[in-house]
Scaffold this motif. Sequence first.
Motif, mmCIF file in Angstrom:
data_model
loop_
_atom_site.group_PDB
_atom_site.id
_atom_site.type_symbol
_atom_site.label_atom_id
_atom_site.label_comp_id
_atom_site.label_asym_id
_atom_site.label_seq_id
_atom_site.Cartn_x
_atom_site.Cartn_y
_atom_site.Cartn_z
ATOM 1 N N LYS A 100 -30.861 -14.857 10.726
ATOM 2 C CA LYS A 100 -32.136 -14.514 11.354
ATOM 3 C C LYS A 100 -33.020 -13.718 10.395
ATOM 4 O O LYS A 100 -34.254 -13.815 10.437
ATOM 5 N N ASN A 101 -32.388 -12.907 9.557
ATOM 6 C CA ASN A 101 -33.093 -12.148 8.517
ATOM 7 C C ASN A 101 -32.506 -12.542 7.169
ATOM 8 O O ASN A 101 -31.623 -11.857 6.630
ATOM 9 N N PRO A 102 -32.962 -13.663 6.626
ATOM 10 C CA PRO A 102 -32.304 -14.270 5.463
ATOM 11 C C PRO A 102 -32.554 -13.595 4.123
ATOM 12 O O PRO A 102 -31.806 -13.830 3.173
ATOM 13 N N CYS A 103 -33.575 -12.759 4.035
ATOM 14 C CA CYS A 103 -34.023 -12.289 2.723
ATOM 15 C C CYS A 103 -32.968 -11.467 1.977
ATOM 16 O O CYS A 103 -32.799 -11.599 0.765
ATOM 17 N N SER A 104 -32.255 -10.590 2.698
ATOM 18 C CA SER A 104 -31.289 -9.717 2.041
ATOM 19 C C SER A 104 -30.147 -10.511 1.417
ATOM 20 O O SER A 104 -29.811 -10.329 0.242
ATOM 21 N N LEU A 105 -29.536 -11.400 2.196
ATOM 22 C CA LEU A 105 -28.430 -12.206 1.676
ATOM 23 C C LEU A 105 -28.906 -13.124 0.559
ATOM 24 O O LEU A 105 -28.236 -13.267 -0.470
ATOM 25 N N CYS A 106 -30.056 -13.739 0.748
ATOM 26 C CA CYS A 106 -30.601 -14.639 -0.269
ATOM 27 C C CYS A 106 -30.842 -13.899 -1.581
ATOM 28 O O CYS A 106 -30.499 -14.390 -2.654
ATOM 29 N N ALA A 107 -31.416 -12.696 -1.480
ATOM 30 C CA ALA A 107 -31.700 -11.906 -2.681
ATOM 31 C C ALA A 107 -30.415 -11.530 -3.408
ATOM 32 O O ALA A 107 -30.338 -11.596 -4.644
ATOM 33 N N ASN A 108 -29.392 -11.141 -2.643
ATOM 34 C CA ASN A 108 -28.120 -10.768 -3.261
ATOM 35 C C ASN A 108 -27.481 -11.948 -3.988
ATOM 36 O O ASN A 108 -26.971 -11.806 -5.108
#
Length: 237
Positions: A100-108
Motif C-alpha cells: 500500500k505504501n511501496p516507496c520505502s521497500l522499493c527504495a531499499n
Amino acid sequence: MKKILGPMRKAIEDFNLIDDGDKIGVGVSGGKDSMLLLYALKLYQRFSPEKFELEAFTVDLGFEGFETKAIESYCESIGVPFNLKKTNIKNIVFDTRKEKNPCSLCANMRRGAIHNSLKDRGFNKLALGHHGDDAIDTFFLSLLYEGRINTLPPLTYLDRKKIYIIRPLLYVSEQDIKNSIEKNNIPIVNNPCPADKKTKREDMNKLVHKIYKEVPDARNRILTALNNEKGLRLWFS
C-alpha cells in the motif's frame, strides 16, 4: 551551467566529496536531477584538481515504458560509460506484495541493487542528484512525521558495502536545475512508477513552497541553518 558548477564545486570542497583516484558512479534514474548531475560531473572532471573515473549506473525496476536507451544514448554522447542493472523490483513490490505504501521497500531494494552494481565494477563512491530543496523537504519530513531533526548528509559511508554516498548538488536549487536542463538540451526520461508525484515528499514540497511565498528568503535561511552546527540550540545542548 555557472549556477550549477559553482555551487557544486563549493560543496565538493566544503565536504571533501572527491579524492584523487576515486571511481565515482552516478545513480541515474533518467530524471532531471540525476541527468543534470551526470553532465555537471563530466564537465567538472575536466578541470577538477582531483583525477577521478566517472560512470553512470541505472537500475531498471521492471516497469513498462522505462526508456533506458535514451539514458544510454545520452551517456554515449557525453563520453560516460553506462551500466544497466535489470531487476524485478516492480513485480515484487507491486504485483507480489501489493504494498500500500511501496516507496520505502522499493527504495531499499533499488539502493541494494545499485550498491551491488558499483561493488561489481570496483567503484568506491556513488553520487546522487539530491539538491538543496530535497534537503529542506527531508528536514521537514523528519521533523513532522518522525519527530527528529534530520536531513540529507553531503557525505555518508556505508561500512557494510565499503561505499561512500556523495551529494554534490546540495548547494544547488531545483529551479536552477530545471533551467540548466532546458538550456543544455539534456533529455529526461519519464518515471513510469504509479506512485510518482503521489508521496508524502511531494506533499511536503508543496507545503515548503507555501512557506517560501510567505517568508522572504526562507529557503536560503533554512539551508544556512542546516549547515550551522554552532547555531544548534536544543534541550539537550
